[in-house]
Design a protein around this motif. Structure first.
Motif, PDB file in Angstrom:
ATOM      1  N   GLU A  80      -6.302 -18.772 -23.788  1.00 12.59           N
ATOM      2  CA  GLU A  80      -5.456 -18.001 -22.867  1.00 12.59           C
ATOM      3  C   GLU A  80      -3.982 -18.302 -23.090  1.00 12.59           C
ATOM      4  O   GLU A  80      -3.140 -17.396 -23.082  1.00 12.59           O
ATOM      5  CB  GLU A  80      -5.830 -18.319 -21.416  1.00 12.59           C
ATOM      6  N   LEU A  81      -3.654 -19.581 -23.304  1.00 13.11           N
ATOM      7  CA  LEU A  81      -2.264 -19.950 -23.570  1.00 13.11           C
ATOM      8  C   LEU A  81      -1.744 -19.251 -24.823  1.00 13.11           C
ATOM      9  O   LEU A  81      -0.618 -18.732 -24.838  1.00 13.11           O
ATOM     10  CB  LEU A  81      -2.153 -21.467 -23.738  1.00 13.11           C
ATOM     11  N   CYS A  82      -2.564 -19.230 -25.866  1.00 16.17           N
ATOM     12  CA  CYS A  82      -2.146 -18.574 -27.109  1.00 16.17           C
ATOM     13  C   CYS A  82      -1.900 -17.087 -26.903  1.00 16.17           C
ATOM     14  O   CYS A  82      -0.909 -16.521 -27.399  1.00 16.17           O
ATOM     15  CB  CYS A  82      -3.197 -18.796 -28.200  1.00 16.17           C
ATOM     16  N   GLN A  83      -2.782 -16.411 -26.159  1.00 18.80           N
ATOM     17  CA  GLN A  83      -2.621 -14.975 -25.910  1.00 18.80           C
ATOM     18  C   GLN A  83      -1.326 -14.690 -25.158  1.00 18.80           C
ATOM     19  O   GLN A  83      -0.547 -13.806 -25.536  1.00 18.80           O
ATOM     20  CB  GLN A  83      -3.819 -14.451 -25.121  1.00 18.80           C
ATOM     21  N   MET A  84      -1.087 -15.449 -24.086  1.00 16.19           N
ATOM     22  CA  MET A  84       0.099 -15.208 -23.269  1.00 16.19           C
ATOM     23  C   MET A  84       1.378 -15.576 -24.017  1.00 16.19           C
ATOM     24  O   MET A  84       2.375 -14.849 -23.970  1.00 16.19           O
ATOM     25  CB  MET A  84       0.001 -15.995 -21.963  1.00 16.19           C
ATOM     26  N   LEU A  85       1.342 -16.694 -24.740  1.00 18.31           N
ATOM     27  CA  LEU A  85       2.531 -17.111 -25.481  1.00 18.31           C
ATOM     28  C   LEU A  85       2.834 -16.158 -26.632  1.00 18.31           C
ATOM     29  O   LEU A  85       3.995 -15.840 -26.894  1.00 18.31           O
ATOM     30  CB  LEU A  85       2.345 -18.538 -26.006  1.00 18.31           C
ATOM     31  N   CYS A  86       1.799 -15.675 -27.316  1.00 20.44           N
ATOM     32  CA  CYS A  86       2.016 -14.715 -28.410  1.00 20.44           C
ATOM     33  C   CYS A  86       2.670 -13.438 -27.885  1.00 20.44           C
ATOM     34  O   CYS A  86       3.602 -12.910 -28.498  1.00 20.44           O
ATOM     35  CB  CYS A  86       0.692 -14.388 -29.095  1.00 20.44           C
ATOM     36  N   ALA A  87       2.178 -12.937 -26.741  1.00 21.19           N
ATOM     37  CA  ALA A  87       2.753 -11.721 -26.153  1.00 21.19           C
ATOM     38  C   ALA A  87       4.214 -11.945 -25.775  1.00 21.19           C
ATOM     39  O   ALA A  87       5.079 -11.101 -26.030  1.00 21.19           O
ATOM     40  CB  ALA A  87       1.938 -11.297 -24.939  1.00 21.19           C
ATOM     41  N   ASN A 121       2.560 -31.047 -26.918  1.00 18.48           N
ATOM     42  CA  ASN A 121       1.987 -30.229 -25.849  1.00 18.48           C
ATOM     43  C   ASN A 121       2.344 -28.744 -25.981  1.00 18.48           C
ATOM     44  O   ASN A 121       2.382 -28.226 -27.086  1.00 18.48           O
ATOM     45  CB  ASN A 121       2.380 -30.808 -24.490  1.00 18.48           C
ATOM     46  N   ILE A 122       2.571 -28.052 -24.846  1.00 14.08           N
ATOM     47  CA  ILE A 122       2.747 -26.596 -24.870  1.00 14.08           C
ATOM     48  C   ILE A 122       4.005 -26.212 -25.637  1.00 14.08           C
ATOM     49  O   ILE A 122       4.054 -25.171 -26.298  1.00 14.08           O
ATOM     50  CB  ILE A 122       2.785 -26.041 -23.438  1.00 14.08           C
ATOM     51  N   ARG A 123       5.033 -27.053 -25.573  1.00 18.04           N
ATOM     52  CA  ARG A 123       6.265 -26.760 -26.322  1.00 18.04           C
ATOM     53  C   ARG A 123       5.974 -26.708 -27.820  1.00 18.04           C
ATOM     54  O   ARG A 123       6.470 -25.839 -28.538  1.00 18.04           O
ATOM     55  CB  ARG A 123       7.317 -27.825 -26.013  1.00 18.04           C
ATOM     56  N   GLU A 124       5.145 -27.629 -28.288  1.00 17.89           N
ATOM     57  CA  GLU A 124       4.777 -27.628 -29.708  1.00 17.89           C
ATOM     58  C   GLU A 124       3.903 -26.430 -30.046  1.00 17.89           C
ATOM     59  O   GLU A 124       4.066 -25.803 -31.107  1.00 17.89           O
ATOM     60  CB  GLU A 124       4.046 -28.924 -30.061  1.00 17.89           C
ATOM     61  N   LEU A 125       2.984 -26.068 -29.143  1.00 18.02           N
ATOM     62  CA  LEU A 125       2.143 -24.889 -29.372  1.00 18.02           C
ATOM     63  C   LEU A 125       2.995 -23.634 -29.495  1.00 18.02           C
ATOM     64  O   LEU A 125       2.779 -22.807 -30.389  1.00 18.02           O
ATOM     65  CB  LEU A 125       1.139 -24.739 -28.221  1.00 18.02           C
ATOM     66  N   ALA A 126       3.967 -23.482 -28.611  1.00 20.23           N
ATOM     67  CA  ALA A 126       4.848 -22.308 -28.670  1.00 20.23           C
ATOM     68  C   ALA A 126       5.618 -22.273 -29.988  1.00 20.23           C
ATOM     69  O   ALA A 126       5.807 -21.205 -30.592  1.00 20.23           O
ATOM     70  CB  ALA A 126       5.811 -22.320 -27.485  1.00 20.23           C
ATOM     71  N   ASN A 127       6.054 -23.433 -30.467  1.00 21.17           N
ATOM     72  CA  ASN A 127       6.770 -23.516 -31.737  1.00 21.17           C
ATOM     73  C   ASN A 127       5.881 -23.072 -32.894  1.00 21.17           C
ATOM     74  O   ASN A 127       6.300 -22.295 -33.774  1.00 21.17           O
ATOM     75  CB  ASN A 127       7.250 -24.961 -31.934  1.00 21.17           C
ATOM     76  N   LEU A 128       4.630 -23.557 -32.899  1.00 20.02           N
ATOM     77  CA  LEU A 128       3.690 -23.181 -33.961  1.00 20.02           C
ATOM     78  C   LEU A 128       3.398 -21.685 -33.952  1.00 20.02           C
ATOM     79  O   LEU A 128       3.347 -21.033 -35.004  1.00 20.02           O
ATOM     80  CB  LEU A 128       2.392 -23.964 -33.804  1.00 20.02           C
TER      81      LEU A 128
END
Length: 460
Positions: free
Chosen positions: A322-329, A358-365
């Motif tokens: 879910e985090l990936c879907q929302m962050l990608c959008a 954490n989430i900051r790194e995920l958003a960067n990736l």
């Protein structure tokens, strides 16, 4: 149809207005003066208030101010026999809806009240919509369906409606500021300022000036008086990120604000009252710092009235998709690139990663993958994770610490041992850094102010 309060010290005038409004099925309530109107406003809600200006015991402007305090969405119409430009300007400046002079035309009065009711209804609908949007925005930012995140959302909803201080803890990148903003948006202070400061990003000498302001001549370069962030956040919320990095002097001043709502500018001998809700955050173990003497115990208890602990991403992997879907959008919208879904293999690769950032790194990736990826979906090769970045459940450092602990006697003076070990490690870091304290602090994971305090504490 609306509920109307008529304020006039002439009974005959009140009866005429009530009779006129009855034709549009309005519910009318009357008061013989400002004191009676103020008492009614404290107990009931009205859509419109019609008030005379000159009355025994007060004026229509007194009524207008009481309406603004009790419910700013209520429309106020002034009705007076002595109409002047000055009065009209002042009443409209303070928020009156309209201004009518006696004798008034009945149809004009009825039309004015109808428009006032429509305006009140619109303002209240907008207020409801703003509240709904704020809650949706908050839900959108605090993402995930894991039980840990559900608990965080519940805490936010329960604490937001209060004025309690909140201590938000968690690793770097877990979204501590998002939680603080969600608390503010869902509080009664939502329409007032939200101001954030990273205490670790400001030098010790400047932090007090930033928070509490300073007087002219308080220090070199202070050529004029300046408000601090507490004054800027009056009636709103001040978010103190990395609060554990505050110096002892700043901690003492912060304690005073939390205890009695008073600040003292740098270089001033007088205090000022402020109404500010404080939210604080840190990635450090603040209780351990209290026991180590780096943080005031009384301040800790003032800040941690309601503690909120944010779990690291590695402990809530069920939220990853879910985090990936929302962050990608969100990233695609902001970067103006096409959004893409992650393949199952890509998700599997991400789930095996520890995410120290954490989430900051995920958003960067994800941002890098959306910009550079060449496939219809995001694939495993779009996430070049560093070798060794998929750790086992136990790190080598944890294993070494456990081996050391196993060699210690079961009975010991823990505080004395920790103090000796801390002094030894600081001595070693300073020696290996050739006496450069900034480098020693970096190696030890401390701020420069923390290291300076420890050097003084141990007389190194």
């Amino acid at each position: 149809m609306g509920k109307v309060l008529i304020v006039d010290d002439e009974p005959s005038m009140r009866r005429i207005v009530i009779s006129n409004l009855r034709q549009d099925s309005h519910i009318s309530v009357e008061a013989s003066g400002p004191s009676g109107a103020i008492a009614l406003l404290s107990k009931e809600h009205f859509d419109v208030v019609i008030t005379d200006q000159k009355m025994s015991g007060g004026t229509g402007l007194d009524v207008l101010r009481a309406v603004q305090e009790s419910d700013p969405t209520t429309s106020v119409i002034f009705l007076t026999a002595v109409g002047t430009v000055e009065l009209a300007v002042e009443s409209m400046r303070q928020g009156a809806f309209d201004f009518l002079t006696k004798p008034y035309v009945l149809d004009v009065m009825r039309a004015t009240v109808r428009r006032a009711c429509e305006r009140t209804e619109l303002l209240r609908e907008n207020a409801v919509l703003r509240t709904t949007v704020r809650k949706l925005e908050s839900a959108d930012e605090i993402l995930g369906q894991s039980k840990e995140i559900h608990s965080v959302r519940e805490l936010i909803s329960r604490v937001a409606v209060t004025n309690s201080t909140v201590l938000i803890t968690g690793e770097t990148g877990t979204g501590k500021e998002l939680v603080a903003r969600a608390i503010h948006r869902n509080s009664a202070r939502a329409n007032r300022p939200f101001i954030a400061i990273n205490c670790a990003a400001v030098t010790e000498t400047l932090l007090e000036s930033e928070l509490f302001g300073h007087e002219r001549g308080a220090f070199t370069g202070a050529d004029k008086a300046r408000n601090g962030l507490f004054e800027a956040a009056h009636e709103g919320t001040l978010f103190l990120d990395e609060v554990a990095e505050m110096s002892p002097a700043a901690q003492a001043k912060l304690l005073r604000v939390l205890a009695n709502g008073e600040i003292q500018r740098v270089g001033s001998t007088t205090t000022r009252k402020v109404d500010v809700r404080v939210l604080a955050a840190t990635h450090r173990d603040l209780q351990a710092r209290v026991h180590g003497g780096q943080f005031r115990e009384d301040l800790f208890y003032r800040l941690a009235v309601v503690p909120i602990l944010l779990p690291p991403l590695r402990e809530r992997k069920e939220d990853l998709e879910e985090l990936c879907q929302m962050l990608c959008a969100r990233i695609a919208r902001e970067m103006k690139v096409p959004t893409r879904q992650l393949s199952q293999d890509a998700l599997k690769k991400l789930r095996s990663y520890a995410f120290p950032g954490n989430i900051r790194e995920l958003a960067n990736l994800l941002e890098r993958a959306l910009i550079l990826g060449k496939h219809v979906q995001l694939e495993p090769e779009d996430f070049p994770l560093q070798p060794g970045s998929v750790p086992s459940n136990r790190t080598g450092r944890e294993s070494t610490i456990e081996q050391l602990a196993a060699q210690l006697p079961e009975q010991l003076d823990l505080r004395e041992l920790l103090a000796k070990l801390e002094r030894l490690l600081i001595d070693r870091a300073i020696s290996s850094s050739n006496g450069v304290q900034a480098e020693a602090a970096r190696r030890l994971g401390l701020s420069r102010s923390d290291l300076g305090y420890k050097i003084s504490k141990y007389s190194i």
